[in-house]
Design a protein around this motif. Structure first.
Motif, short mmCIF file in Angstrom:
data_model
loop_
_atom_site.label_atom_id
_atom_site.label_comp_id
_atom_site.label_asym_id
_atom_site.label_seq_id
_atom_site.Cartn_x
_atom_site.Cartn_y
_atom_site.Cartn_z
N TYR A 113 -1.98 32.30 -0.64
CA TYR A 113 -2.81 31.53 -1.56
C TYR A 113 -4.27 31.54 -1.10
CZ TYR A 113 -4.34 27.77 -4.65
OH TYR A 113 -5.00 27.02 -5.60
N ILE B 127 -5.71 34.79 -2.10
CA ILE B 127 -5.98 34.79 -3.54
C ILE B 127 -7.29 34.06 -3.83
CG2 ILE B 127 -5.20 33.81 -5.74
CD1 ILE B 127 -2.29 34.41 -4.69
N GLN C 265 -10.80 35.61 -5.32
CA GLN C 265 -11.38 35.04 -6.53
C GLN C 265 -12.82 34.60 -6.28
OE1 GLN C 265 -9.91 31.24 -7.76
NE2 GLN C 265 -10.39 31.63 -9.92
N ILE D 86 -8.84 37.98 -10.48
CA ILE D 86 -8.15 36.71 -10.64
C ILE D 86 -9.05 35.75 -11.40
CG2 ILE D 86 -7.17 34.72 -9.45
CD1 ILE D 86 -6.48 36.74 -7.17
N ILE E 203 -1.19 32.47 -10.74
CA ILE E 203 -2.49 33.11 -10.91
C ILE E 203 -2.60 33.63 -12.34
CG2 ILE E 203 -2.78 33.71 -8.48
CD1 ILE E 203 -2.00 36.54 -9.16
N THR E 204 -3.79 33.67 -12.83
CA THR E 204 -4.06 34.26 -14.13
C THR E 204 -5.03 35.41 -13.90
OG1 THR E 204 -3.84 32.08 -15.16
CG2 THR E 204 -4.88 33.80 -16.48
N GLU F 156 -7.86 32.59 -12.51
CA GLU F 156 -7.51 31.22 -12.19
C GLU F 156 -6.38 31.22 -11.16
OE1 GLU F 156 -6.98 27.87 -15.34
OE2 GLU F 156 -5.04 28.88 -15.15
N ALA F 157 -6.39 30.27 -10.26
CA ALA F 157 -5.31 30.12 -9.28
C ALA F 157 -4.99 28.64 -9.13
CB ALA F 157 -5.72 30.71 -7.93
#
Length: 134
Positions: free
Chosen positions: A85, A88, A92, A29, A50-51, A31-32
């Protein structure tokens, strides 16, 4: 013979209609973000985006180009999505790879969201995530 045919048809039918897939495996990940959007019509949406890094091409322009995968809801996020989230962010922060479950029926390519540039849209619909520890 009828039972075999019925079972086969049931399995094929269920498989054909399944829209969820662990499409991204062992990705990181980049970016979030969680934010609130208000459309020109006054509708309010909450978005978890997310990216991901180093992903394969999947046929969904925004995801393929920008790596974006998004969950959007008209209500505030439930505790279930708040937990996802947190998962995530934890993955990350630790640099751990994840597998991402997406809805194959929801590649959002609408021009109403152009935050990342062309192609516009939110990409695949985020449905789940699991953290890997390889």
């Amino acid at each position: 013979m009828k039972e075999i045919l019925a079972t086969t048809l049931l399995l094929l039918c269920c498989k054909a209609n399944a829209a969820l897939e662990w499409k991204f495996k062992n990705v990181k990940i980049k970016e979030a973000a969680v934010y609130r959007e208000v459309t020109s019509s006054g509708s309010s949406f909450f978005t978890l985006q997310i990216t991901i890094e180093d992903h394969q091409q999947t046929g969904c322009g925004p995801t393929d180009t920008h790596g974006v995968i998004t969950k959007t809801t008209q209500n505030a996020f439930s505790s279930n999505w708040q937990m996802r989230y947190s998962t995530i962010l934890s993955a990350q922060a630790q640099g751990l790879p994840v597998d991402i479950l997406v809805n194959n029926a929801s590649c959002h390519t609408g021009s109403s969201w152009a935050a990342k540039g062309d192609p516009t849209g939110r990409g695949w619909g985020l449905e789940g995530i699991r953290v890997r520890h390889d």
